[in-house]
Scaffold this active site. Structure first.
Site, PDB file in Angstrom:
ATOM      1  N   ARG A   1     -10.460  -1.716   4.086  1.00 49.05           N
ATOM      2  CA  ARG A   1     -10.178  -2.951   3.209  1.00 49.05           C
ATOM      3  C   ARG A   1      -8.712  -2.817   3.256  1.00 49.05           C
ATOM      4  O   ARG A   1      -8.320  -1.922   3.552  1.00 49.05           O
ATOM      5  CB  ARG A   1     -10.695  -2.194   1.983  1.00 49.05           C
ATOM      6  CG  ARG A   1     -11.954  -1.919   1.784  1.00 49.05           C
ATOM      7  CD  ARG A   1     -12.854  -1.793   0.868  1.00 49.05           C
ATOM      8  NE  ARG A   1     -14.583  -2.381   0.808  1.00 49.05           N
ATOM      9  CZ  ARG A   1     -14.863  -3.019   0.809  1.00 49.05           C
ATOM     10  NH1 ARG A   1     -14.618  -4.797   1.423  1.00 49.05           N
ATOM     11  NH2 ARG A   1     -16.290  -3.197   1.167  1.00 49.05           N
ATOM     12  N   ASP A   2      -8.687  -3.862   2.395  1.00 49.56           N
ATOM     13  CA  ASP A   2      -6.682  -4.227   2.694  1.00 49.56           C
ATOM     14  C   ASP A   2      -6.434  -3.955   1.956  1.00 49.56           C
ATOM     15  O   ASP A   2      -6.776  -4.249   0.326  1.00 49.56           O
ATOM     16  CB  ASP A   2      -6.802  -5.675   2.483  1.00 49.56           C
ATOM     17  CG  ASP A   2      -5.020  -6.252   2.915  1.00 49.56           C
ATOM     18  OD1 ASP A   2      -4.475  -6.565   4.069  1.00 49.56           O
ATOM     19  OD2 ASP A   2      -4.670  -6.006   2.010  1.00 49.56           O
ATOM     20  N   ILE A   3      -5.092  -2.835   1.003  1.00 52.92           N
ATOM     21  CA  ILE A   3      -4.555  -3.008   0.348  1.00 52.92           C
ATOM     22  C   ILE A   3      -4.389  -3.720  -0.914  1.00 52.92           C
ATOM     23  O   ILE A   3      -4.290  -3.819  -2.453  1.00 52.92           O
ATOM     24  CB  ILE A   3      -3.304  -1.937  -0.210  1.00 52.92           C
ATOM     25  CG1 ILE A   3      -3.902  -0.727  -0.813  1.00 52.92           C
ATOM     26  CG2 ILE A   3      -2.232  -2.448   0.141  1.00 52.92           C
ATOM     27  CD1 ILE A   3      -2.107   0.353  -0.742  1.00 52.92           C
TER      28      ILE A   3
ATOM     29  N   ASN B   1      -1.402 -12.462  12.050  1.00 56.00           N
ATOM     30  CA  ASN B   1      -0.833 -13.322  11.461  1.00 56.00           C
ATOM     31  C   ASN B   1       0.712 -12.479  12.745  1.00 56.00           C
ATOM     32  O   ASN B   1       0.657 -11.226  13.075  1.00 56.00           O
ATOM     33  CB  ASN B   1      -0.277 -12.499  10.231  1.00 56.00           C
ATOM     34  CG  ASN B   1      -0.858 -12.813   8.979  1.00 56.00           C
ATOM     35  OD1 ASN B   1      -0.992 -14.501   9.021  1.00 56.00           O
ATOM     36  ND2 ASN B   1      -1.076 -11.890   7.823  1.00 56.00           N
TER      37      ASN B   1
ATOM     38  N   VAL C   1       3.031  -5.603   9.118  1.00 58.98           N
ATOM     39  CA  VAL C   1       2.937  -3.965   9.716  1.00 58.98           C
ATOM     40  C   VAL C   1       2.515  -3.737  11.302  1.00 58.98           C
ATOM     41  O   VAL C   1       2.423  -5.149  11.821  1.00 58.98           O
ATOM     42  CB  VAL C   1       1.124  -3.615   9.515  1.00 58.98           C
ATOM     43  CG1 VAL C   1       0.890  -2.104  10.243  1.00 58.98           C
ATOM     44  CG2 VAL C   1       1.534  -3.577   7.945  1.00 58.98           C
TER      45      VAL C   1
ATOM     46  N   HIS D   1      -3.447  -5.934  14.449  1.00 57.47           N
ATOM     47  CA  HIS D   1      -4.707  -6.135  13.428  1.00 57.47           C
ATOM     48  C   HIS D   1      -4.914  -7.464  12.706  1.00 57.47           C
ATOM     49  O   HIS D   1      -4.054  -8.461  13.091  1.00 57.47           O
ATOM     50  CB  HIS D   1      -4.586  -5.492  12.065  1.00 57.47           C
ATOM     51  CG  HIS D   1      -2.940  -5.835  11.976  1.00 57.47           C
ATOM     52  ND1 HIS D   1      -1.927  -5.619  11.294  1.00 57.47           N
ATOM     53  CD2 HIS D   1      -3.060  -6.855  10.334  1.00 57.47           C
ATOM     54  CE1 HIS D   1      -0.982  -6.742  10.659  1.00 57.47           C
ATOM     55  NE2 HIS D   1      -2.160  -6.923  10.186  1.00 57.47           N
TER      56      HIS D   1
ATOM     57  N   HIS E   1      -7.366  -9.614  10.465  1.00 59.91           N
ATOM     58  CA  HIS E   1      -7.670 -10.177   8.673  1.00 59.91           C
ATOM     59  C   HIS E   1      -9.200 -10.728   9.150  1.00 59.91           C
ATOM     60  O   HIS E   1     -10.002 -11.639   9.516  1.00 59.91           O
ATOM     61  CB  HIS E   1      -6.994 -10.952   7.471  1.00 59.91           C
ATOM     62  CG  HIS E   1      -5.480 -10.317   8.165  1.00 59.91           C
ATOM     63  ND1 HIS E   1      -5.644  -9.318   6.647  1.00 59.91           N
ATOM     64  CD2 HIS E   1      -4.179 -10.652   9.059  1.00 59.91           C
ATOM     65  CE1 HIS E   1      -3.430  -9.232   6.832  1.00 59.91           C
ATOM     66  NE2 HIS E   1      -3.104  -9.533   7.954  1.00 59.91           N
TER      67      HIS E   1
HETATM   68  P1  AMP Z   1      -0.053  -8.479   7.952  1.00 56.89           P
HETATM   69  O1  AMP Z   1       0.906  -8.763   7.062  1.00 56.89           O
HETATM   70  O2  AMP Z   1      -0.385  -9.615   8.669  1.00 56.89           O
HETATM   71  O3  AMP Z   1       0.529  -7.140   9.444  1.00 56.89           O
HETATM   72  O4  AMP Z   1      -1.038  -7.044   7.626  1.00 56.89           O
HETATM   73  C1  AMP Z   1      -0.982  -5.911   6.747  1.00 56.89           C
HETATM   74  C2  AMP Z   1      -1.580  -6.178   5.689  1.00 56.89           C
HETATM   75  O5  AMP Z   1      -1.740  -4.526   5.722  1.00 56.89           O
HETATM   76  C3  AMP Z   1      -1.549  -6.562   4.983  1.00 56.89           C
HETATM   77  O6  AMP Z   1      -2.384  -7.419   4.248  1.00 56.89           O
HETATM   78  C4  AMP Z   1      -1.425  -5.741   3.556  1.00 56.89           C
HETATM   79  O7  AMP Z   1      -1.595  -5.669   2.163  1.00 56.89           O
HETATM   80  C5  AMP Z   1      -2.078  -4.087   4.170  1.00 56.89           C
HETATM   81  N1  AMP Z   1      -1.744  -3.211   3.947  1.00 56.89           N
HETATM   82  C6  AMP Z   1      -0.894  -2.416   3.937  1.00 56.89           C
HETATM   83  N2  AMP Z   1      -0.691  -1.107   3.639  1.00 56.89           N
HETATM   84  C7  AMP Z   1      -1.841  -0.901   3.822  1.00 56.89           C
HETATM   85  C8  AMP Z   1      -3.024   0.676   3.335  1.00 56.89           C
HETATM   86  N3  AMP Z   1      -1.500   1.273   2.913  1.00 56.89           N
HETATM   87  N4  AMP Z   1      -3.965   0.237   3.379  1.00 56.89           N
HETATM   88  C9  AMP Z   1      -4.656  -0.940   3.492  1.00 56.89           C
HETATM   89  N5  AMP Z   1      -3.452  -1.999   3.717  1.00 56.89           N
HETATM   90  C10 AMP Z   1      -2.333  -1.911   3.626  1.00 56.89           C
END
Ligand code: AMP
Ligand code: ZN
Length: 116
Positions: free
Chosen positions: A29-31, A89, A98, A102, A104
């Site tokens: 799950r996204d944080i 993204n 990140v 990945h 979403h």
């Molecule tokens: P992006 O902006 O497309 O690179 O997505 C990165 C996503 O990772 C963001 O939506 C963050 O909220 C999510 N994220 C960052 N750290 C964590 C974590 N420790 N656990 C879960 N999701 C995370």
């Protein structure tokens, strides 16, 4: 990649609840969820971007198991019929934060907006 947050989650150096896992991907799950259900479908191999994956000749293979995993997660969350959105993204202008590739998966409610 030792500094990569998703690699750390995969290696259990950072706690996270894994929703789905197979030999190729894992899902968490996204944080900072942007919708009721917001899951990240993450390839286990570290590629920073789609283009890096392509440079390793992995794009075709990745596309298959990545999408299959997303569909599987949608079934697990019981949102396969109500619908959801899949988003990548890519790079700085795409809003990527990140740099471990990945996907979403967003759903669980009617999503506002279309693309931006
Ligand atoms: P992006 O902006 O497309 O690179 O997505 C990165 C996503 O990772 C963001 O939506 C963050 O909220 C999510 N994220 C960052 N750290 C964590 C974590 N420790 N656990 C879960 N999701 C995370
Ligand atoms: Zn990584």
């Amino acid at each position: 990649m030792s500094a990569c947050i998703f690699c750390k989650i995969l290696k259990k150096e950072i706690p996270s609840q894994i929703l789905f896992e197979n030999e190729n991907v894992f899902a968490i799950r996204d944080i900072q969820p942007q919708s009721k259900e917001h899951v990240l479908i993450i390839p286990k191999k570290h590629y920073s971007t789609l283009h890096e994956a392509e440079s390793y000749g992995e794009l075709e293979n990745l596309s298959k198991f990545w999408l299959s995993a997303a569909l599987e997660v949608s079934k697990q969350l019981k949102i396969d019929f109500s619908g959801y959105r899949l988003v990548i993204n890519q790079g700085e202008n795409g809003g990527q934060t990140v740099f471990h590739l990945h996907l979403h998966l967003l759903g669980g409610e009617r999503l506002s907006g279309k693309f931006v």
